[in-house]
Design a protein around this motif. Structure first.
Motif, mmCIF file in Angstrom:
data_model
loop_
_atom_site.group_PDB
_atom_site.id
_atom_site.type_symbol
_atom_site.label_atom_id
_atom_site.label_comp_id
_atom_site.label_asym_id
_atom_site.label_seq_id
_atom_site.Cartn_x
_atom_site.Cartn_y
_atom_site.Cartn_z
ATOM 1 N N ASN A 99 62.309 89.198 89.832
ATOM 2 C CA ASN A 99 61.447 87.413 89.564
ATOM 3 C C ASN A 99 60.409 87.433 89.900
ATOM 4 O O ASN A 99 59.549 87.324 89.464
ATOM 5 N N ALA A 100 59.372 88.461 90.724
ATOM 6 C CA ALA A 100 57.488 88.083 90.932
ATOM 7 C C ALA A 100 57.399 88.063 89.134
ATOM 8 O O ALA A 100 56.640 87.942 88.791
ATOM 9 N N LEU A 101 57.889 89.534 89.087
ATOM 10 C CA LEU A 101 57.065 89.956 87.901
ATOM 11 C C LEU A 101 57.870 89.109 86.169
ATOM 12 O O LEU A 101 56.995 88.334 85.439
ATOM 13 N N GLN A 102 58.606 88.160 86.766
ATOM 14 C CA GLN A 102 59.084 87.046 85.658
ATOM 15 C C GLN A 102 58.321 85.583 85.279
ATOM 16 O O GLN A 102 58.310 85.660 84.731
ATOM 17 N N ILE A 103 57.934 85.661 86.774
ATOM 18 C CA ILE A 103 56.438 84.223 87.112
ATOM 19 C C ILE A 103 55.647 84.796 86.654
ATOM 20 O O ILE A 103 55.362 84.459 85.552
ATOM 21 N N GLY A 104 55.326 86.398 86.759
ATOM 22 C CA GLY A 104 53.719 86.812 86.106
ATOM 23 C C GLY A 104 52.871 86.080 86.610
ATOM 24 O O GLY A 104 52.836 85.152 88.243
ATOM 25 N N GLY A 105 52.166 87.126 87.239
ATOM 26 C CA GLY A 105 50.457 86.820 87.879
ATOM 27 C C GLY A 105 50.426 87.106 89.207
ATOM 28 O O GLY A 105 49.984 86.707 90.308
ATOM 29 N N GLU A 114 50.460 88.001 96.507
ATOM 30 C CA GLU A 114 48.905 87.099 95.462
ATOM 31 C C GLU A 114 48.882 86.867 94.532
ATOM 32 O O GLU A 114 49.777 87.534 93.958
ATOM 33 N N GLY A 115 48.755 85.934 94.491
ATOM 34 C CA GLY A 115 48.253 85.042 92.922
ATOM 35 C C GLY A 115 48.494 83.651 92.814
ATOM 36 O O GLY A 115 47.867 82.796 93.945
ATOM 37 N N GLN A 150 52.595 79.713 91.182
ATOM 38 C CA GLN A 150 53.192 80.864 90.773
ATOM 39 C C GLN A 150 54.012 81.575 92.001
ATOM 40 O O GLN A 150 55.223 82.026 91.971
ATOM 41 N N CYS A 151 53.198 81.257 93.283
ATOM 42 C CA CYS A 151 53.426 81.538 94.466
ATOM 43 C C CYS A 151 54.879 80.631 94.979
ATOM 44 O O CYS A 151 55.600 81.085 95.391
ATOM 45 N N ASP A 152 54.312 78.994 94.692
ATOM 46 C CA ASP A 152 55.375 78.208 95.191
ATOM 47 C C ASP A 152 56.708 78.790 94.719
ATOM 48 O O ASP A 152 57.754 78.305 95.094
ATOM 49 N N LEU A 153 56.966 79.191 93.454
ATOM 50 C CA LEU A 153 57.697 79.317 92.627
ATOM 51 C C LEU A 153 58.517 80.383 92.889
ATOM 52 O O LEU A 153 59.533 80.440 93.025
#
Length: 93
Positions: free
Chosen positions: A27-33, A51-52, A56-59
């Motif tokens: 999921n983190a990779l799909q969100i990106g960044g 970190e990012g 994206q962290c909120d998502l």
């Protein structure tokens, strides 16, 4: 509002032995960044460090809390901080 941040989240529930870390990474990779890791803790929780960009962290945090995860999430505790760096991607530890 979209500055880089560090999210550390501790996820409680039935989150070990169910593929939770793998799905968190996916999921983190799909969100990106996002860079960081997901780690099983001895007390049965999973620690997630990301970190990012804040958005994206909120998502990722929303996904951790949404219940659309493997296993069962009973609760998530998080803290926000400034990024420390040192991560090339998002890993499973």
């Amino acid at each position: 509002m979209n500055e880089d941040v560090r999210l550390t989240a501790w996820v409680r529930g039935k989150v070990q032995g169910v593929g939770f870390r793998w799905f968190t990474r996916a999921n983190a990779l799909q969100i990106g960044g996002l860079r960081g890791f997901a780690l099983n803790l001895e007390d049965g929780r999973v620690q997630v460090v990301a970190e990012g960009p804040r958005a994206q962290c909120d998502l990722l945090l929303d996904w951790l809390r949404a219940g659309d995860t493997p296993g069962r999430v009973d609760g998530v505790t998080e803290i926000w901080d400034t990024p420390r760096g040192g991560y090339e991607s998002f890993a499973i530890r």
